[in-house]
Design a protein around this motif. Structure first.
Motif, PDB file in Angstrom:
ATOM      1  N   ASN A  35       0.841  -1.133  -0.028  1.00 33.54           N
ATOM      2  CA  ASN A  35       0.110  -0.129  -0.020  1.00 33.54           C
ATOM      3  C   ASN A  35       0.977   1.332   0.053  1.00 33.54           C
ATOM      4  O   ASN A  35       0.596   2.181  -0.707  1.00 33.54           O
ATOM      5  N   PHE A  36       1.922   1.186   0.802  1.00 31.79           N
ATOM      6  CA  PHE A  36       2.792   2.352   0.634  1.00 31.79           C
ATOM      7  C   PHE A  36       3.280   2.721  -0.538  1.00 31.79           C
ATOM      8  O   PHE A  36       3.482   3.690  -0.931  1.00 31.79           O
ATOM      9  N   ALA A  37       3.776   1.538  -1.366  1.00 32.75           N
ATOM     10  CA  ALA A  37       4.653   1.609  -2.647  1.00 32.75           C
ATOM     11  C   ALA A  37       3.419   1.864  -3.700  1.00 32.75           C
ATOM     12  O   ALA A  37       3.999   2.413  -4.789  1.00 32.75           O
ATOM     13  N   GLY A  38       2.327   1.768  -3.465  1.00 30.51           N
ATOM     14  CA  GLY A  38       1.325   1.703  -4.421  1.00 30.51           C
ATOM     15  C   GLY A  38       1.319   0.314  -5.541  1.00 30.51           C
ATOM     16  O   GLY A  38       0.854   0.604  -6.461  1.00 30.51           O
ATOM     17  N   LEU A  39       1.807  -0.629  -4.876  1.00 28.15           N
ATOM     18  CA  LEU A  39       1.745  -2.009  -5.681  1.00 28.15           C
ATOM     19  C   LEU A  39       0.222  -2.544  -5.520  1.00 28.15           C
ATOM     20  O   LEU A  39      -0.470  -2.300  -4.478  1.00 28.15           O
ATOM     21  N   LYS A  40      -0.219  -3.606  -6.407  1.00 26.55           N
ATOM     22  CA  LYS A  40      -1.478  -4.013  -6.130  1.00 26.55           C
ATOM     23  C   LYS A  40      -1.208  -5.808  -6.007  1.00 26.55           C
ATOM     24  O   LYS A  40      -0.301  -6.029  -6.780  1.00 26.55           O
ATOM     25  N   GLY A  41      -2.085  -6.295  -5.266  1.00 24.06           N
ATOM     26  CA  GLY A  41      -1.869  -7.672  -5.123  1.00 24.06           C
ATOM     27  C   GLY A  41      -3.174  -8.518  -5.473  1.00 24.06           C
ATOM     28  O   GLY A  41      -4.410  -7.928  -5.024  1.00 24.06           O
ATOM     29  N   THR A  42      -3.224  -9.678  -5.613  1.00 22.51           N
ATOM     30  CA  THR A  42      -4.290 -10.595  -5.633  1.00 22.51           C
ATOM     31  C   THR A  42      -3.913 -11.778  -4.472  1.00 22.51           C
ATOM     32  O   THR A  42      -2.865 -12.184  -4.555  1.00 22.51           O
ATOM     33  N   TRP A  43      -4.958 -11.727  -3.672  1.00 18.82           N
ATOM     34  CA  TRP A  43      -4.778 -12.651  -2.383  1.00 18.82           C
ATOM     35  C   TRP A  43      -5.602 -13.617  -2.545  1.00 18.82           C
ATOM     36  O   TRP A  43      -6.760 -13.683  -2.613  1.00 18.82           O
ATOM     37  N   ASN A  44      -4.911 -14.866  -2.688  1.00 19.86           N
ATOM     38  CA  ASN A  44      -5.727 -16.350  -2.819  1.00 19.86           C
ATOM     39  C   ASN A  44      -5.872 -17.191  -1.480  1.00 19.86           C
ATOM     40  O   ASN A  44      -4.897 -17.291  -0.947  1.00 19.86           O
ATOM     41  N   LEU A  45      -6.990 -16.970  -1.176  1.00 21.71           N
ATOM     42  CA  LEU A  45      -7.467 -17.608   0.327  1.00 21.71           C
ATOM     43  C   LEU A  45      -8.046 -18.974   0.266  1.00 21.71           C
ATOM     44  O   LEU A  45      -9.061 -19.028  -0.609  1.00 21.71           O
ATOM     45  N   ASN A  46      -7.909 -19.512   1.339  1.00 20.69           N
ATOM     46  CA  ASN A  46      -8.619 -20.915   1.585  1.00 20.69           C
ATOM     47  C   ASN A  46      -9.880 -20.827   2.584  1.00 20.69           C
ATOM     48  O   ASN A  46      -9.544 -20.574   3.601  1.00 20.69           O
ATOM     49  N   SER A  47     -10.997 -20.465   1.998  1.00 18.86           N
ATOM     50  CA  SER A  47     -11.945 -20.255   3.137  1.00 18.86           C
ATOM     51  C   SER A  47     -12.155 -21.083   4.131  1.00 18.86           C
ATOM     52  O   SER A  47     -12.720 -20.505   5.121  1.00 18.86           O
ATOM     53  N   GLY A  48     -11.801 -22.223   3.965  1.00 17.18           N
ATOM     54  CA  GLY A  48     -12.173 -23.304   5.230  1.00 17.18           C
ATOM     55  C   GLY A  48     -11.088 -23.371   6.281  1.00 17.18           C
ATOM     56  O   GLY A  48     -11.289 -23.691   7.202  1.00 17.18           O
ATOM     57  N   LEU A  49      -9.879 -22.341   5.934  1.00 18.59           N
ATOM     58  CA  LEU A  49      -8.697 -22.287   6.859  1.00 18.59           C
ATOM     59  C   LEU A  49      -8.613 -20.842   7.377  1.00 18.59           C
ATOM     60  O   LEU A  49      -7.810 -20.612   8.198  1.00 18.59           O
ATOM     61  N   LEU A  50      -9.641 -19.973   7.032  1.00 21.84           N
ATOM     62  CA  LEU A  50      -9.420 -18.658   7.643  1.00 21.84           C
ATOM     63  C   LEU A  50      -9.322 -18.666   9.179  1.00 21.84           C
ATOM     64  O   LEU A  50     -10.173 -19.310   9.880  1.00 21.84           O
ATOM     65  N   GLY A  51      -8.627 -17.925   9.720  1.00 24.58           N
ATOM     66  CA  GLY A  51      -8.725 -17.699  11.225  1.00 24.58           C
ATOM     67  C   GLY A  51      -7.816 -18.954  11.938  1.00 24.58           C
ATOM     68  O   GLY A  51      -7.506 -19.005  13.056  1.00 24.58           O
ATOM     69  N   MET A  52      -7.261 -19.823  10.883  1.00 21.04           N
ATOM     70  CA  MET A  52      -6.541 -21.039  11.553  1.00 21.04           C
ATOM     71  C   MET A  52      -5.450 -20.510  12.412  1.00 21.04           C
ATOM     72  O   MET A  52      -4.845 -19.556  12.068  1.00 21.04           O
ATOM     73  N   ASP A  53      -5.224 -21.094  13.796  1.00 23.12           N
ATOM     74  CA  ASP A  53      -4.241 -20.927  14.483  1.00 23.12           C
ATOM     75  C   ASP A  53      -3.538 -22.075  15.113  1.00 23.12           C
ATOM     76  O   ASP A  53      -3.787 -22.202  16.392  1.00 23.12           O
ATOM     77  N   GLN A  54      -2.739 -22.944  14.353  1.00 27.73           N
ATOM     78  CA  GLN A  54      -2.623 -24.292  14.959  1.00 27.73           C
ATOM     79  C   GLN A  54      -1.042 -24.774  15.145  1.00 27.73           C
ATOM     80  O   GLN A  54      -0.779 -25.581  15.576  1.00 27.73           O
ATOM     81  N   GLY A  55      -0.272 -23.554  14.723  1.00 20.83           N
ATOM     82  CA  GLY A  55       1.069 -23.908  15.059  1.00 20.83           C
ATOM     83  C   GLY A  55       2.006 -22.752  14.829  1.00 20.83           C
ATOM     84  O   GLY A  55       1.435 -21.737  14.765  1.00 20.83           O
ATOM     85  N   SER A  56       3.198 -22.935  14.514  1.00 18.00           N
ATOM     86  CA  SER A  56       4.231 -21.790  14.669  1.00 18.00           C
ATOM     87  C   SER A  56       4.425 -21.316  13.046  1.00 18.00           C
ATOM     88  O   SER A  56       5.150 -20.383  12.954  1.00 18.00           O
ATOM     89  N   LEU A  57       4.366 -22.318  12.175  1.00 20.79           N
ATOM     90  CA  LEU A  57       4.774 -22.106  10.983  1.00 20.79           C
ATOM     91  C   LEU A  57       3.789 -21.126  10.252  1.00 20.79           C
ATOM     92  O   LEU A  57       2.683 -20.967  10.634  1.00 20.79           O
ATOM     93  N   GLY A  58       4.495 -20.320   9.279  1.00 18.92           N
ATOM     94  CA  GLY A  58       3.638 -19.268   8.581  1.00 18.92           C
ATOM     95  C   GLY A  58       2.338 -19.787   8.099  1.00 18.92           C
ATOM     96  O   GLY A  58       1.288 -18.946   8.163  1.00 18.92           O
ATOM     97  N   TRP A  59       2.112 -20.834   7.233  1.00 13.10           N
ATOM     98  CA  TRP A  59       0.974 -20.976   6.574  1.00 13.10           C
ATOM     99  C   TRP A  59       0.024 -21.634   7.756  1.00 13.10           C
ATOM    100  O   TRP A  59      -1.282 -21.959   7.387  1.00 13.10           O
ATOM    101  N   GLU A  60       0.453 -21.879   9.082  1.00  9.43           N
ATOM    102  CA  GLU A  60      -0.355 -22.457   9.855  1.00  9.43           C
ATOM    103  C   GLU A  60      -1.280 -21.421  10.807  1.00  9.43           C
ATOM    104  O   GLU A  60      -2.155 -21.814  11.566  1.00  9.43           O
ATOM    105  N   ARG A  61      -0.910 -20.241  10.405  1.00  6.20           N
ATOM    106  CA  ARG A  61      -1.546 -19.054  11.028  1.00  6.20           C
ATOM    107  C   ARG A  61      -2.036 -18.347  10.349  1.00  6.20           C
ATOM    108  O   ARG A  61      -1.403 -17.410   9.353  1.00  6.20           O
TER     109      ARG A  61
END
Ligand SMILES: [Zn+2]
Length: 273
Positions: A35-61
């Motif tokens: 946002n600061f730099a003015g770049l645009k992104g497409t964010w691909n989300l897994n709706s069944g895993l939203l809010g998951m907080d099961q571990g310490s790895l990046g994809w687990e939270r």
């Protein structure tokens, strides 16, 4: 004989789009840099895993559903399946429900049609792509980095330019110096938590500043690019290219024998008159 070549909006010669998978917590930091730099992104989300907080790895939270709309505002939210299975290994009905239910849930959060996706694990084949089409998906990204700046031949099997772990700055230099005729495109993808793992947020900040301050770059989401290129492909011309008709809802830009011209939605334009 005239020649027509596509330009990006306002005559820009390059476009940058980025695509980030899985919706990890580190998206917060990445969104703020972009946002600061003015770049645009497409964010691909897994709706069944939203809010998951099961571990310490990046994809687990992962980012929770209540935050989606605000966090990704000004960008694009796209599908990545409900549960992140490799879709090529799933029967038709599972592929169908993984995609259509992901769309349904994400749309209820963001309030607009979710028409694109990134393939979980990058896997895809003809059968899967036929089902995506039935689910109303218009583009789907794989993970085969092509290191080129071309438009996709098949939007449902869209190969990126590179992952962010590639030699980003060298590729960007090649991109900037490329004289490719039809609007050159740089497509970057990855996962936000990889910057945590690799401790190289500073490198991406540097890249964002470089690309964000470049006046000759159009910063667009994946869907905006799909919409622009597919509208361009529908541009109708006379046999001798002396007039064009734009049946789409997007203002299109092109050069006709070197001259920069735009044609509005629904407009018919005589060229050179
Ligand atoms: Zn993923």
């Amino acid at each position: 004989m005239k020649s027509l070549s596509l330009c990006w909006p306002n005559g820009k010669t390059g476009a940058l789009t980025t695509s980030w998978d899985d919706g990890g917590m580190a998206d917060r930091q990445l969104v703020s840099i972009m946002n600061f730099a003015g770049l645009k992104g497409t964010w691909n989300l897994n709706s069944g895993l939203l809010g998951m907080d099961q571990g310490s790895l990046g994809w687990e939270r992962r980012i929770g559903p209540e935050e989606i709309s605000r966090l990704y505002s000004g960008h694009e939210v796209a599908a990545h399946s409900v549960n992140h299975p490799s879709l090529v290994n799933m029967p038709d009905h599972v592929v169908f429900s993984e995609v259509i239910e992901d769309r349904r849930k994400l749309e209820s959060l963001v309030g607009y049609p979710v028409k694109g996706m990134a393939m979980p694990f990058g896997t895809t084949d003809q059968r899967v792509r036929a089902i995506l089409e039935k689910c109303g998906i218009v583009y789907a990204r794989n993970v085969e980095s092509r290191a080129d700046f071309k438009h996709p031949v098949d939007f449902l099997n869209w190969s990126p330019t590179c992952h962010h772990k590639a030699d980003l700055f060298t590729l960007w230099e090649q991109f900037k110096s490329s004289t490719q005729n039809e609007g050159k495109l740089f497509y970057l993808w990855g996962h936000s938590w990889e910057f945590d793992d690799d401790r190289n947020w500073d490198q991406f900040e540097k890249f964002s500043t470089l690309a964000g301050t470049d006046d000759d770059i159009w910063h667009a989401t994946n869907y905006q690019l799909y919409e622009y290129i597919s509208s361009w492909q529908r541009l109708i011309t006379t046999v001798d290219l002396s007039a064009v008709s734009n049946p789409s809802s997007v203002k299109l830009w092109f050069r006709a024998d070197g001259e920069l011209i735009s044609v509005g939605p629904g407009q018919i334009l005589q060229i050179g008159s």
